[in-house]
Design a protein around this motif. Structure first.
Motif, PDB file in Angstrom:
ATOM      1  N   GLU A  72     -43.829   4.919 -47.443  1.00 26.52           N
ATOM      2  CA  GLU A  72     -43.162   6.197 -47.673  1.00 26.52           C
ATOM      3  C   GLU A  72     -43.487   7.225 -46.594  1.00 26.52           C
ATOM      4  O   GLU A  72     -42.646   8.036 -46.215  1.00 26.52           O
ATOM      5  CB  GLU A  72     -43.571   6.752 -49.063  1.00 26.52           C
ATOM      6  N   ASP A  73     -44.727   7.220 -46.083  1.00 25.56           N
ATOM      7  CA  ASP A  73     -45.146   8.244 -45.127  1.00 25.56           C
ATOM      8  C   ASP A  73     -45.105   7.748 -43.673  1.00 25.56           C
ATOM      9  O   ASP A  73     -45.724   8.350 -42.796  1.00 25.56           O
ATOM     10  CB  ASP A  73     -46.559   8.726 -45.457  1.00 25.56           C
ATOM     11  N   HIS A  74     -44.397   6.661 -43.403  1.00 25.97           N
ATOM     12  CA  HIS A  74     -44.381   6.095 -42.043  1.00 25.97           C
ATOM     13  C   HIS A  74     -43.664   7.036 -41.082  1.00 25.97           C
ATOM     14  O   HIS A  74     -42.643   7.648 -41.404  1.00 25.97           O
ATOM     15  CB  HIS A  74     -43.693   4.731 -42.054  1.00 25.97           C
ATOM     16  N   ALA A  75     -44.215   7.139 -39.853  1.00 27.30           N
ATOM     17  CA  ALA A  75     -43.662   8.058 -38.853  1.00 27.30           C
ATOM     18  C   ALA A  75     -42.241   7.703 -38.453  1.00 27.30           C
ATOM     19  O   ALA A  75     -41.476   8.566 -38.000  1.00 27.30           O
ATOM     20  CB  ALA A  75     -44.563   8.081 -37.615  1.00 27.30           C
ATOM     21  N   ALA A  76     -41.850   6.436 -38.605  1.00 30.81           N
ATOM     22  CA  ALA A  76     -40.487   6.036 -38.229  1.00 30.81           C
ATOM     23  C   ALA A  76     -39.440   6.741 -39.080  1.00 30.81           C
ATOM     24  O   ALA A  76     -38.305   6.962 -38.621  1.00 30.81           O
ATOM     25  CB  ALA A  76     -40.337   4.523 -38.355  1.00 30.81           C
ATOM     26  N   ARG A  81     -34.512  10.138 -39.684  1.00 31.40           N
ATOM     27  CA  ARG A  81     -33.842  11.324 -40.220  1.00 31.40           C
ATOM     28  C   ARG A  81     -33.281  12.188 -39.089  1.00 31.40           C
ATOM     29  O   ARG A  81     -32.153  12.682 -39.180  1.00 31.40           O
ATOM     30  CB  ARG A  81     -34.816  12.139 -41.085  1.00 31.40           C
ATOM     31  N   GLU A  82     -34.082  12.382 -38.035  1.00 35.10           N
ATOM     32  CA  GLU A  82     -33.616  13.196 -36.916  1.00 35.10           C
ATOM     33  C   GLU A  82     -32.389  12.590 -36.251  1.00 35.10           C
ATOM     34  O   GLU A  82     -31.507  13.323 -35.768  1.00 35.10           O
ATOM     35  CB  GLU A  82     -34.734  13.354 -35.878  1.00 35.10           C
ATOM     36  N   ALA A  83     -32.327  11.258 -36.211  1.00 32.26           N
ATOM     37  CA  ALA A  83     -31.197  10.586 -35.568  1.00 32.26           C
ATOM     38  C   ALA A  83     -30.016  10.385 -36.514  1.00 32.26           C
ATOM     39  O   ALA A  83     -28.979   9.858 -36.107  1.00 32.26           O
ATOM     40  CB  ALA A  83     -31.653   9.234 -35.018  1.00 32.26           C
ATOM     41  N   GLY A  84     -30.155  10.806 -37.773  1.00 36.67           N
ATOM     42  CA  GLY A  84     -29.069  10.641 -38.734  1.00 36.67           C
ATOM     43  C   GLY A  84     -28.849   9.199 -39.133  1.00 36.67           C
ATOM     44  O   GLY A  84     -27.730   8.807 -39.479  1.00 36.67           O
ATOM     45  N   SER A 121     -39.416   2.513 -31.966  1.00 37.62           N
ATOM     46  CA  SER A 121     -40.371   1.441 -31.681  1.00 37.62           C
ATOM     47  C   SER A 121     -41.765   1.990 -31.387  1.00 37.62           C
ATOM     48  O   SER A 121     -42.763   1.326 -31.663  1.00 37.62           O
ATOM     49  CB  SER A 121     -39.877   0.605 -30.501  1.00 37.62           C
ATOM     50  N   GLU A 122     -41.831   3.217 -30.844  1.00 35.76           N
ATOM     51  CA  GLU A 122     -43.145   3.796 -30.558  1.00 35.76           C
ATOM     52  C   GLU A 122     -43.957   4.024 -31.824  1.00 35.76           C
ATOM     53  O   GLU A 122     -45.182   4.106 -31.763  1.00 35.76           O
ATOM     54  CB  GLU A 122     -42.969   5.122 -29.805  1.00 35.76           C
ATOM     55  N   THR A 123     -43.287   4.133 -32.962  1.00 35.63           N
ATOM     56  CA  THR A 123     -43.991   4.305 -34.236  1.00 35.63           C
ATOM     57  C   THR A 123     -44.275   2.976 -34.921  1.00 35.63           C
ATOM     58  O   THR A 123     -44.945   2.948 -35.950  1.00 35.63           O
ATOM     59  CB  THR A 123     -43.166   5.183 -35.199  1.00 35.63           C
ATOM     60  N   THR A 448     -52.611   2.873 -39.297  1.00 35.76           N
ATOM     61  CA  THR A 448     -51.523   3.798 -38.977  1.00 35.76           C
ATOM     62  C   THR A 448     -50.159   3.230 -39.298  1.00 35.76           C
ATOM     63  O   THR A 448     -49.162   3.907 -39.124  1.00 35.76           O
ATOM     64  CB  THR A 448     -51.561   4.155 -37.483  1.00 35.76           C
ATOM     65  N   GLY A 449     -50.083   1.997 -39.758  1.00 39.86           N
ATOM     66  CA  GLY A 449     -48.787   1.385 -40.011  1.00 39.86           C
ATOM     67  C   GLY A 449     -48.174   0.786 -38.768  1.00 39.86           C
ATOM     68  O   GLY A 449     -47.047   0.305 -38.801  1.00 39.86           O
ATOM     69  N   ILE A 450     -48.893   0.813 -37.644  1.00 40.19           N
ATOM     70  CA  ILE A 450     -48.392   0.245 -36.395  1.00 40.19           C
ATOM     71  C   ILE A 450     -48.880  -1.192 -36.255  1.00 40.19           C
ATOM     72  O   ILE A 450     -50.052  -1.490 -36.495  1.00 40.19           O
ATOM     73  CB  ILE A 450     -48.845   1.087 -35.186  1.00 40.19           C
TER      74      ILE A 450
END
Length: 549
Positions: A72-76, A81-84, A121-123, A448-450
């Motif tokens: 739920e809290d993953h940075a991706a 959201r920013e990219a729609g 991919s960086e996340t 970190t989920g990475i």
């Protein structure tokens, strides 16, 4: 976490589907079997820049699909959201490379650009190895890595806020200086123009009123002549007198005519009243039209003065009043600007001092963290047979900015007395791999989920050192996911999940595949890694010993 990878028609892979697991995943195989192709394919679907030509010979296109679990809290999720783009508990990336070089990407079945793909991919994935130019070897990221190690997020936020305030007031100061300089350049014009407009003393609507009066005066002579004739026609010597006579005559005759003259008498009385009103109005008009020729000259002179000034300033006469107010405001801004400028300069100085203080506090935290990191690295390097090497986190002065006033560089001296330098310039291949592993162990906090990928990070080491490498990789994989491409049996034995990359020839076509290994097959693979092509019983025994079985 990376859950699966589906590769079709990429280089020497025709069709391959892999399901990865949490923990330490190891991939082994002979040199040239295709391990690097797996990483190339994964990098391709993640949008990384790599080989130009990836499509398998004879195929119209190559395709790679990767799917990840997203907490739920993953940075991706923020990037999505920013990219729609749609988000959920699973993230599916798909990318196609046509034979003519065109590349197309989808994120959760929605078309996406390569730039968005790289940001996502960086996340998701970190790649570490001897060509780790995207991760720990990239000096531009060392400051952020040290800040994460130091837990400096609050102080970094303080610096950013102070920098934003300082930049904002400096922008206002620059604008004020530019504005005042422009006003100074036109000060003489402003003072002259304001004085000229004030001397004119124009009232709103005055030009229109003067123009109407002048036009009235210009035609007044002819108008007065006609009005005077009309006045004579309706006054006592004209219609009004005649009506009065008629009333008098009819009034005398009314008694003998009975009621027959009542209506005419009433009508004539009304006409007499109307003629009186008309006569008064016409007389008043004649009085208004009476003018002094000198007044005509005065009006004409003022009207021309107004219009001349309007032409000079290239505005309509009705806009001169507003122009005067505008010029007065600009002149007042010039006269009061020095005080405003001084206030802004004082505010800028205060903001600069606040930013400097925030930078100093952040520098102290970074310096303390740098010392801790160097000590932690020393402790990690010793088991990796690099106890003579010296790792240093160097803080140097940088141009003040939103991240502070420090430049951070990780340097290493591989032997006592040897000059220190950047990791990728000083360390050899095997040393570099071990440095990167030790650094990752030291920098790694909570998961970190990475997904972390280590590409032959154990190259050039064996025995106890390889075992130390493996145990550190296993430690990193606790509560996380690590993928390791390795030639070391000691490292492979510590994996929770093991795959062997194999190359086969079908007709004249060379293909690569990946086989998951269970207990017996895993013993055979470790034995091959220990003894080479001819697997002996001693090698199998050694493999079982490594596996603890």
């Amino acid at each position: 976490m990376l859950r699966g990878l589906d590769i079709r028609d990429m280089l020497i892979i025709d069709r391959l589907e892999l399901a990865f697991q949490p923990g330490l995943n190891v991939l082994t195989g002979e040199t040239g079997a295709g391990k690097s192709i797996l990483l190339d394919s994964l990098g391709f679907v993640l949008g990384w820049r790599g080989r130009a030509e990836l499509v398998r010979a004879g195929a119209s296109q190559g395709e790679v699909t990767a799917w990840f679990d997203l907490p739920e809290d993953h940075a991706a999720r923020e990037v999505l959201r920013e990219a729609g783009l749609p988000e959920g508990d699973e993230l599916i990336l798909r990318r196609v490379n046509s034979a003519d070089g065109r590349k197309t990407a989808w994120v959760n079945d929605r078309r996406s650009s390569g730039e968005v793909l790289r940001r996502i991919s960086e996340t998701l994935v970190e790649l570490h190895g001897q060509h780790d130019d995207r991760g720990l070897l990239n000096a531009r990221g060392h400051r952020a890595l040290l800040d994460a190690f130091a837990g400096a997020s609050e102080r970094v936020a303080d610096v950013r806020a102070a920098w934003a305030s300082w930049r904002e007031v400096n922008e206002k100061l620059a604008e004020a200086r530019q504005r005042i300089e422009a006003l100074r350049n036109e000060e003489d014009f402003l003072r002259h123009a304001v004085a000229e407009l004030d001397a004119l003393g124009l009232e709103p609507g005055e030009e229109e009123e003067l123009d109407a009066r002048r036009r009235l005066m210009q035609g007044a002579e002819k108008v007065r002549e006609d009005i005077s004739r009309a006045h004579a026609a309706i006054s006592g010597e004209g219609a009004e007198g005649l009506v009065a006579d008629a009333l008098r005559w009819l009034d005398g005759a009314a008694e003998g005519a009975g009621s027959r003259l009542d209506a005419p008498l009433e009508a004539l009385s009304r006409a007499m009243d109307a003629l009186g009103d008309a006569e008064q109005g016409v007389a008043a008009c004649l009085e208004d039209l009476a003018f002094d020729p000198r007044e005509m000259d005065r009006i004409t002179e003022r009207l021309f003065a107004i219009r001349d000034l309007a032409r000079k300033h290239k505005v309509q006469p009705d806009d001169l009043v507003a122009l005067a107010e505008t010029l007065r405001t600009r002149l007042a801004a010039l006269e009061g600007g020095e005080g405003d400028l001084a206030a802004l300069e004082a505010e800028a100085t205060a903001c600069g001092q606040a930013h400097h203080a925030a930078c100093e506090a952040l520098h102290e935290l970074r310096a303390e963290a740098a010392a801790r990191l160097d000590a932690a690295m020393a402790a990690e390097l010793a088991p990796l047979k690099m106890d003579r090497a010296v790792f240093s986190t160097v803080l140097s002065a940088a141009e003040p900015g939103p991240e502070g006033a420090d430049e951070v560089t990780f340097t290493v001296a591989t032997n006592p007395g040897a000059p220190a330098g950047p990791l990728n310039r000083i360390a050899s291949g095997g040393e570099l791999s071990r440095f990167l592993l030790a650094l990752k162990v030291c920098l790694m906090g909570k998961a970190t989920g990475i997904t972390m990928i280590f590409d032959e990070i154990d190259r050039g080491v064996g025995g106890a050192t390889a075992d130390a490498v493996g145990r550190r990789l296993k430690g990193l994989a606790e509560g996380a996911q690590v993928l390791v491409v390795t030639h070391s049996p000691q490292v492979a034995a510590l994996g929770g999940h093991h795959w062997r990359v194999e190359k086969r020839v079908e007709g004249e076509t060379t293909l690569s595949t990946v086989v998951p290994l269970e207990a017996d097959a895993r013993v055979d693979e470790l034995a091959r890694m220990l003894s080479g092509d001819r697997v002996t019983s001693e090698a199998r025994a050694a493999a079982r010993s490594l596996l603890g079985t």
